[in-house]
Write an enzyme that holds these catalytic residues in place. Sequence first.
Site, PDB file in Angstrom:
ATOM      1  N   ARG A  67      56.358  10.751 -12.235  1.00 41.96           N
ATOM      2  CA  ARG A  67      55.814   9.351 -12.830  1.00 41.96           C
ATOM      3  C   ARG A  67      56.966   8.819 -13.426  1.00 41.96           C
ATOM      4  NH1 ARG A  67      50.585   8.303 -13.303  1.00 41.96           N
ATOM      5  NH2 ARG A  67      49.416   9.997 -12.847  1.00 41.96           N
ATOM      6  N   LEU A  95      50.965   4.609 -16.659  1.00 40.04           N
ATOM      7  CA  LEU A  95      52.438   4.363 -16.872  1.00 40.04           C
ATOM      8  C   LEU A  95      52.807   5.233 -18.060  1.00 40.04           C
ATOM      9  CD1 LEU A  95      52.163   0.575 -16.626  1.00 40.04           C
ATOM     10  CD2 LEU A  95      53.500   1.776 -15.298  1.00 40.04           C
ATOM     11  N   HIS A 111      41.011  -6.233 -17.822  1.00 41.79           N
ATOM     12  CA  HIS A 111      40.012  -5.121 -17.550  1.00 41.79           C
ATOM     13  C   HIS A 111      38.902  -5.652 -17.293  1.00 41.79           C
ATOM     14  CE1 HIS A 111      38.537  -0.932 -17.694  1.00 41.79           C
ATOM     15  NE2 HIS A 111      37.748  -1.656 -18.628  1.00 41.79           N
ATOM     16  N   GLU A 145      47.687   4.435 -24.728  1.00 44.50           N
ATOM     17  CA  GLU A 145      46.273   4.875 -24.318  1.00 44.50           C
ATOM     18  C   GLU A 145      45.631   3.911 -23.315  1.00 44.50           C
ATOM     19  OE1 GLU A 145      47.221   3.881 -27.505  1.00 44.50           O
ATOM     20  OE2 GLU A 145      48.150   5.957 -27.758  1.00 44.50           O
ATOM     21  N   ASP A 147      43.546   1.217 -21.513  1.00 42.41           N
ATOM     22  CA  ASP A 147      42.522  -0.012 -22.211  1.00 42.41           C
ATOM     23  C   ASP A 147      42.549  -0.159 -23.392  1.00 42.41           C
ATOM     24  OD1 ASP A 147      42.086  -0.253 -19.059  1.00 42.41           O
ATOM     25  OD2 ASP A 147      40.584   1.147 -18.855  1.00 42.41           O
TER      26      ASP A 147
END
Length: 216
Positions: A67, A95, A111, A145, A147
């Site tokens: 990642r 991410l 979102h 974290e 959303d």
Amino acid sequence: MARLRLGVLISGRGSNLQSLIDHFCMADAPAEICVVISNNPGAAGLARAAASGLPTLTIDHRRFGSRAEFDAAVNAALLDAGVELVCLAGFMRLLTTEFVQAWRNRMINIHPSLLPSFKGLHTHARAIEAGVRFAGCTVHYVRPEMDEGPILVQAAVPVLADDDEDSLAARVLVAEHRCYPAAIRMIAQGRVRIEGERAVIAGSGEMPPATQFNPA
Ligand code: GRF
């Protein structure tokens, strides 16, 4: 005034990208899309960007060992394009904290729920299952974290008795296409400051419609 330089990250359909293209393509817009990056070579949004003459890049996450390496490549591409604000628009990769911190208060996401309710996936099915009377969407700054982060703009839509996941998603999507450009415009106009973990918007315009009931 200089236009705010946007980098849009996508993974799929790109309907939110399209709404940004439609809002920010004219010369007098307060922001401009400088690069569109997809982690998915097959993303339909890439064709939308190309059709509008925007620079596109595919950075296929499957070609990276970790990642962190993938995020470093995305970061380099954003810096290369002189991006000032990163806009996640249906970008389906988590991410790293390092990447998120590097773009802290310079990266936003849309979102499809009224956060902090229904973080994560399958928001519409979960909203129907929970029996809520309003659903909606949220544009927010990105934090490590998922959303989480200061909220910029939300729009609420009613959940109707005979809604299924698709009909609710379609109603929310119409709202998304208005909210995302509106949030970017506020940032580009320099109206947003972050106090603690709240985004404060200067001169928030008109009073939204008074209380809504559902069922009416
Ligand atoms: C949207 O519902 C957005 O809120 C979510 O992913 C979806 C992307 O749709 N994060 P599109 O690719 O913009 O059409």
